[in-house]
Every structure is written in structure tokens, then in C-alpha cells.
Write a protein that holds these residues in place. Structure first.
Motif, mmCIF file in Angstrom:
data_model
loop_
_atom_site.group_PDB
_atom_site.id
_atom_site.type_symbol
_atom_site.label_atom_id
_atom_site.label_comp_id
_atom_site.label_asym_id
_atom_site.label_seq_id
_atom_site.Cartn_x
_atom_site.Cartn_y
_atom_site.Cartn_z
ATOM 1 N N ASP A 120 0.842 -1.187 0.000
ATOM 2 C CA ASP A 120 0.000 0.000 0.000
ATOM 3 C C ASP A 120 0.879 1.239 0.000
ATOM 4 O O ASP A 120 2.103 1.142 -0.044
ATOM 5 N N ALA A 121 0.248 2.413 0.034
ATOM 6 C CA ALA A 121 0.989 3.672 -0.041
ATOM 7 C C ALA A 121 1.633 4.050 1.281
ATOM 8 O O ALA A 121 2.285 5.086 1.379
ATOM 9 N N ASN A 122 1.464 3.217 2.314
ATOM 10 C CA ASN A 122 2.091 3.465 3.611
ATOM 11 C C ASN A 122 3.180 2.442 3.910
ATOM 12 O O ASN A 122 3.476 2.172 5.062
ATOM 13 N N LEU A 123 3.729 1.843 2.857
ATOM 14 C CA LEU A 123 4.796 0.856 2.976
ATOM 15 C C LEU A 123 4.311 -0.394 3.711
ATOM 16 O O LEU A 123 5.031 -1.013 4.468
ATOM 17 N N GLY A 124 3.043 -0.751 3.480
ATOM 18 C CA GLY A 124 2.482 -1.959 4.090
ATOM 19 C C GLY A 124 3.271 -3.178 3.670
ATOM 20 O O GLY A 124 3.592 -3.336 2.498
ATOM 21 N N ASN A 125 3.605 -4.041 4.622
ATOM 22 C CA ASN A 125 4.361 -5.256 4.330
ATOM 23 C C ASN A 125 5.750 -4.920 3.785
ATOM 24 O O ASN A 125 6.356 -5.703 3.085
ATOM 25 N N ASN A 126 6.207 -3.688 4.055
ATOM 26 C CA ASN A 126 7.492 -3.178 3.553
ATOM 27 C C ASN A 126 7.557 -3.124 2.034
ATOM 28 O O ASN A 126 8.626 -3.289 1.445
ATOM 29 N N ILE A 127 6.388 -2.902 1.400
ATOM 30 C CA ILE A 127 6.310 -2.787 -0.058
ATOM 31 C C ILE A 127 5.461 -1.563 -0.386
ATOM 32 O O ILE A 127 4.358 -1.418 0.116
ATOM 33 N N TRP A 128 5.965 -0.685 -1.244
ATOM 34 C CA TRP A 128 5.196 0.472 -1.710
ATOM 35 C C TRP A 128 4.315 0.070 -2.876
ATOM 36 O O TRP A 128 4.728 -0.721 -3.718
ATOM 37 N N CYS A 129 3.124 0.669 -2.992
ATOM 38 C CA CYS A 129 2.343 0.610 -4.237
ATOM 39 C C CYS A 129 1.234 1.651 -4.177
ATOM 40 O O CYS A 129 0.822 2.076 -3.094
ATOM 41 N N PRO A 130 0.750 2.090 -5.340
ATOM 42 C CA PRO A 130 -0.314 3.093 -5.383
ATOM 43 C C PRO A 130 -1.564 2.593 -4.659
ATOM 44 O O PRO A 130 -1.843 1.394 -4.644
ATOM 45 N N GLU A 131 -2.303 3.534 -4.083
ATOM 46 C CA GLU A 131 -3.489 3.184 -3.303
ATOM 47 C C GLU A 131 -4.564 4.239 -3.521
ATOM 48 O O GLU A 131 -4.287 5.437 -3.482
ATOM 49 N N TYR A 132 -5.794 3.792 -3.737
ATOM 50 C CA TYR A 132 -6.942 4.681 -3.831
ATOM 51 C C TYR A 132 -7.934 4.264 -2.760
ATOM 52 O O TYR A 132 -8.586 3.233 -2.877
ATOM 53 N N ASP A 133 -7.993 5.039 -1.692
ATOM 54 C CA ASP A 133 -8.926 4.765 -0.602
ATOM 55 C C ASP A 133 -10.290 5.312 -1.010
ATOM 56 O O ASP A 133 -10.516 6.513 -0.962
ATOM 57 N N THR A 134 -11.190 4.430 -1.429
ATOM 58 C CA THR A 134 -12.526 4.889 -1.813
ATOM 59 C C THR A 134 -13.356 5.222 -0.588
ATOM 60 O O THR A 134 -14.290 6.012 -0.664
ATOM 61 N N MET A 135 -12.998 4.649 0.573
ATOM 62 C CA MET A 135 -13.725 4.922 1.802
ATOM 63 C C MET A 135 -12.875 4.525 3.003
ATOM 64 O O MET A 135 -12.384 3.420 3.075
ATOM 65 N N GLU A 136 -12.682 5.465 3.906
ATOM 66 C CA GLU A 136 -12.111 5.199 5.216
ATOM 67 C C GLU A 136 -12.970 5.958 6.206
ATOM 68 O O GLU A 136 -13.194 7.156 6.034
ATOM 69 N N GLY A 137 -13.485 5.278 7.206
ATOM 70 C CA GLY A 137 -14.296 6.019 8.152
ATOM 71 C C GLY A 137 -15.018 5.150 9.149
ATOM 72 O O GLY A 137 -14.719 3.969 9.329
ATOM 73 N N ASN A 138 -16.002 5.764 9.801
ATOM 74 C CA ASN A 138 -16.850 5.090 10.765
ATOM 75 C C ASN A 138 -18.222 5.751 10.705
ATOM 76 O O ASN A 138 -18.517 6.470 9.751
ATOM 77 N N LYS A 139 -19.062 5.543 11.718
ATOM 78 C CA LYS A 139 -20.415 6.090 11.626
ATOM 79 C C LYS A 139 -20.459 7.608 11.813
ATOM 80 O O LYS A 139 -21.499 8.217 11.630
ATOM 81 N N TYR A 140 -19.324 8.229 12.114
ATOM 82 C CA TYR A 140 -19.281 9.678 12.320
ATOM 83 C C TYR A 140 -18.585 10.453 11.206
ATOM 84 O O TYR A 140 -18.824 11.639 11.048
ATOM 85 N N THR A 141 -17.703 9.826 10.489
ATOM 86 C CA THR A 141 -16.950 10.542 9.462
ATOM 87 C C THR A 141 -16.537 9.586 8.356
ATOM 88 O O THR A 141 -16.473 8.372 8.553
ATOM 89 N N ILE A 142 -16.257 10.145 7.195
ATOM 90 C CA ILE A 142 -15.833 9.330 6.058
ATOM 91 C C ILE A 142 -14.854 10.153 5.222
ATOM 92 O O ILE A 142 -14.969 11.377 5.152
ATOM 93 N N ALA A 143 -13.867 9.499 4.629
ATOM 94 C CA ALA A 143 -12.873 10.197 3.817
ATOM 95 C C ALA A 143 -12.513 9.336 2.610
ATOM 96 O O ALA A 143 -12.643 8.115 2.639
ATOM 97 N N THR A 144 -12.066 10.001 1.560
ATOM 98 C CA THR A 144 -11.492 9.315 0.399
ATOM 99 C C THR A 144 -10.105 9.919 0.170
ATOM 100 O O THR A 144 -9.889 11.103 0.423
ATOM 101 N N THR A 145 -9.174 9.099 -0.282
ATOM 102 C CA THR A 145 -7.808 9.578 -0.473
ATOM 103 C C THR A 145 -7.187 8.912 -1.694
ATOM 104 O O THR A 145 -7.305 7.707 -1.869
ATOM 105 N N LEU A 146 -6.536 9.707 -2.519
ATOM 106 C CA LEU A 146 -5.783 9.189 -3.655
ATOM 107 C C LEU A 146 -4.304 9.339 -3.345
ATOM 108 O O LEU A 146 -3.814 10.445 -3.136
ATOM 109 N N HIS A 147 -3.587 8.218 -3.262
ATOM 110 C CA HIS A 147 -2.144 8.223 -2.990
ATOM 111 C C HIS A 147 -1.408 7.966 -4.299
ATOM 112 O O HIS A 147 -1.724 7.026 -5.023
#
Length: 174
Positions: A120-147
Motif C-alpha cells: 500500500d501507499a504506507n509501505l504496508g508489508n514493507n512494499i510500496w504501491c499506489p493506493e486509492y482509498d474509496t472509503m475510510e471512516g466510521n459512523k461519524y466521518t468518512i474520507a477518500t484519499t488518492l495516494h
């Protein structure tokens, strides 16, 4: 005997997660897509109708075939350019300090890492790769992010840390 037992226990602790095919869903205008999860997440995912429910700390992947192993060519690669991708979520049980996420990443990563080729774009598993977060959130807030990332052809040397983010609060004023 004690040495062999200790080595066996240590090798079990260091072993990568195994994959489990949980079933499939039908994706409109595409067809059958399989749902695969790491062994540690299997108990937190329930398949039903043409969907699934995830509870607690879990993760799943979409695959192009029914597979009970991590193979770099098993991940469902869907072309997103000029396409519409829709899904329905129920976040009513995802409270504060919890994050439910749905995202596209350019898998497989360029090495097996913990066995699942996750990146993922946060060096997940010590591997970089592009990431498109279509939804990150909970019942109070929601976000989308293009890395975005530097590099290409499966070899990324770094990804942005700030990213382009859009956020919406679902709090209703009282």
C-alpha cells in the motif's frame, strides 16, 4: 527433543499467514469474483447472499479464482478507467476510534512479504504501491484519499504521505 520443539514453535510463529477461499460474489457487468482472506481473519468474515459482513480486525481480498493459497496472479485486476464501481456499506456499528476501509491497491506487490503480496501507499508489508482509498471512516466521518507513488511497473520507491484527501462529517447538528 526440547530443541526440536522450540525450533518448531518458532517456525510456526514466523510462518506467513495462509489464505482461505470464503466463497464468491457476482459483480455486475463482470461475473464471479472470489473472496479470499488471511487465516487470521477468516472467523471475522461471514458470506451471505451476494455479499459479506466483516467484524472487528479483519481483511479480505478479491481474487480471480477460488484459491486457498497466496499466488501473485490470483488477485482480481479490474480496469477502473472510465468505469463505475458501486457498493453498499453499513457503518452503524463502527464507532469512534475505529476505521473501516475499502480501497484499491496495485497488487501483487513486488515480493511476497508476509506471504500475501500485500502492498500500500504506507509501505504496508514493507512494499510500496499506489493506493486509492474509496472509503475510510466510521459512523461519524468518512474520507477518500488518492495516494500517488514514484516509480512504476510494480517497483515503487516511495509514495506520498499527505495525499489528496476529501473528508465528510456525518455528524448531525443538534
Amino acid at each position: 527433543m526440547k530443541l526440536v520443539l522450540a525450533i518448531t514453535l518458532l517456525s510456526c510463529l514466523a510462518a506467513p499467514a495462509l489464505a482461505k477461499n470464503l466463497g464468491s460474489i457476482q459483480v455486475k457487468d463482470y461475473g464471479e469474483v472470489w473472496v479470499v482472506a488471511p487465516d487470521w481473519a477468516v472467523g471475522a468474515i461471514q458470506m451471505h447472499d451476494n455479499g459479506f459482513t466483516m467484524n472487528g480486525n479483519s481483511r479480505l481480498y478479491f481474487a480471480n479464482r477460488a484459491d486457498d493459497g497466496w499466488n501473485p496472479d490470483m488477485y482480481w485486476q479490474t480496469p477502473l478507467m472510465d468505469k463505475h464501481f458501486a457498493y453498499t456499506l453499513d457503518l452503524s456499528n463502527v464507532g469512534c476510534h475505529c476505521n473501516a476501509a475499502a480501497y484499491f491497491i496495485n497488487m501483487p506487490g513486488n515480493n511476497a512479504g508476509d506471504g500475501d503480496y500485500y502492498c500500500d501507499a504506507n509501505l504496508g508489508n514493507n512494499i510500496w504501491c499506489p493506493e486509492y482509498d474509496t472509503m475510510e471512516g466510521n459512523k461519524y466521518t468518512i474520507a477518500t484519499t488518492l495516494h500517488t507513488c514514484n516509480g512504476g511497473n510494480g517497483y515503487w520507491d516511495s509514495c506520498d504521505r499527505g495525499a489528496a484527501r476529501s473528508m465528510l462529517s456525518t455528524l448531525i447538528p443538534t
